[in-house]
Design a protein around this motif. Structure first.
Motif, PDB file in Angstrom:
ATOM      1  N   GLY A 111       0.809  -1.200   0.000  1.00 38.75           N
ATOM      2  CA  GLY A 111       0.000   0.000   0.000  1.00 38.75           C
ATOM      3  C   GLY A 111       0.849   1.260   0.000  1.00 38.75           C
ATOM      4  O   GLY A 111       1.926   1.301   0.592  1.00 38.75           O
ATOM      5  N   VAL A 112       0.346   2.299  -0.677  1.00 34.74           N
ATOM      6  CA  VAL A 112       1.019   3.593  -0.737  1.00 34.74           C
ATOM      7  C   VAL A 112      -0.011   4.687  -0.495  1.00 34.74           C
ATOM      8  O   VAL A 112      -1.001   4.790  -1.219  1.00 34.74           O
ATOM      9  CB  VAL A 112       1.701   3.826  -2.106  1.00 34.74           C
ATOM     10  N   GLY A 113       0.211   5.496   0.538  1.00 36.64           N
ATOM     11  CA  GLY A 113      -0.665   6.616   0.824  1.00 36.64           C
ATOM     12  C   GLY A 113       0.108   7.921   0.719  1.00 36.64           C
ATOM     13  O   GLY A 113       1.235   8.022   1.205  1.00 36.64           O
ATOM     14  N   TYR A 114      -0.502   8.912   0.067  1.00 38.53           N
ATOM     15  CA  TYR A 114       0.153  10.198  -0.161  1.00 38.53           C
ATOM     16  C   TYR A 114      -0.525  11.260   0.698  1.00 38.53           C
ATOM     17  O   TYR A 114      -1.721  11.522   0.556  1.00 38.53           O
ATOM     18  CB  TYR A 114       0.050  10.561  -1.645  1.00 38.53           C
ATOM     19  N   TYR A 115       0.245  11.862   1.611  1.00 41.91           N
ATOM     20  CA  TYR A 115      -0.289  12.862   2.542  1.00 41.91           C
ATOM     21  C   TYR A 115       0.487  14.169   2.355  1.00 41.91           C
ATOM     22  O   TYR A 115       1.430  14.468   3.084  1.00 41.91           O
ATOM     23  CB  TYR A 115      -0.170  12.362   3.981  1.00 41.91           C
ATOM     24  N   ALA A 116       0.074  14.937   1.350  1.00 39.37           N
ATOM     25  CA  ALA A 116       0.793  16.152   0.980  1.00 39.37           C
ATOM     26  C   ALA A 116       0.789  17.187   2.104  1.00 39.37           C
ATOM     27  O   ALA A 116       1.814  17.808   2.392  1.00 39.37           O
ATOM     28  CB  ALA A 116       0.191  16.744  -0.295  1.00 39.37           C
ATOM     29  N   LYS A 117      -0.362  17.372   2.764  1.00 39.74           N
ATOM     30  CA  LYS A 117      -0.461  18.397   3.808  1.00 39.74           C
ATOM     31  C   LYS A 117       0.415  18.062   5.010  1.00 39.74           C
ATOM     32  O   LYS A 117       0.953  18.957   5.664  1.00 39.74           O
ATOM     33  CB  LYS A 117      -1.916  18.568   4.243  1.00 39.74           C
TER      34      LYS A 117
END
Length: 202
Positions: free
Chosen positions: A182-188
């Motif tokens: 799994g890959v999650g992107y959390y820019a903030k």
């Protein structure tokens, strides 16, 4: 404190700064691998799927504790038990002090990710192992927190990371290209989540 809220002055813990396991300790660790597989079941599971030969090393900076670790965790065709234990300690639940076994496959994912990005910097750790108590606390803070009831952080199969010399979007894209979990992107919050669960992204 949320996992993504990094204190300006890291909490003081006994440092593991620049730790690298010398050859003699790696040899002793290799000799001890068989009995320690009983205490580290993930070691036995992951070891079966790994090619022989070569070595793998990782470097970490834990942003909540200020601790550093540089360690060769795979050598002479097998995982090094005392190196894995050092990694487990660094990646403990920093709130409770609970230590758990981290999935060696997750370390291999990070090793591949470091090579893919060409980074020269240590992995900055925002969150790694998370105890059930901490996970429940984070879930209770905000209904939209995105913290899963059965988070893979609680199984030692997930980390929230960044690299100082790699753009966050590039780190995300490199993780996606590996198709390793799994890959999650959390820019903030400025981190990428990676795990060894099923392949998915958000």
């Amino acid at each position: 404190m949320c996992d993504s809220c990094i204190p300006s002055t890291p909490e003081r813990h006994e440092p593991a700064s620049g730790l690298i396991l010398p050859a003699r300790r790696r040899l002793l660790g290799a000799l001890a691998a068989a009995p320690l597989a009983l205490a580290l079941p993930g070691l036995a599971r992951a070891g079966k799927a790994q090619p022989s030969g070569g070595f793998r090393a990782l470097e970490f900076l834990h942003l909540h504790t200020g601790e550093r670790l540089k360690v060769e965790y795979f050598s002479a065709g097998q995982y090094v038990p005392d190196a894995l234990q050092a990694v487990n300690h660094l990646l403990r639940d920093f709130r409770t002090g609970d230590v758990a076994e981290m999935d060696p496959g997750l370390l291999d994912l990070l090793h591949r990710l470091h090579e893919t990005t060409g980074s020269q910097q240590p992995f900055q750790i925002i969150s790694a192992y998370r105890s059930p108590q901490t996970n429940e606390m984070l879930r209770g803070r905000n209904a939209r927190s995105g913290v899963a009831t059965t988070s893979l952080h609680m199984r030692g199969q997930a980390m929230d990371i960044r690299l100082g010399d790699v753009a966050l979007t590039d780190l995300r894209d490199a993780a996606l290209s590996l198709q390793a979990g799994g890959v999650g992107y959390y820019a903030k919050s400025n981190f990428v989540h990676v795990d060894t669960g099923r392949v998915r992204s958000w």
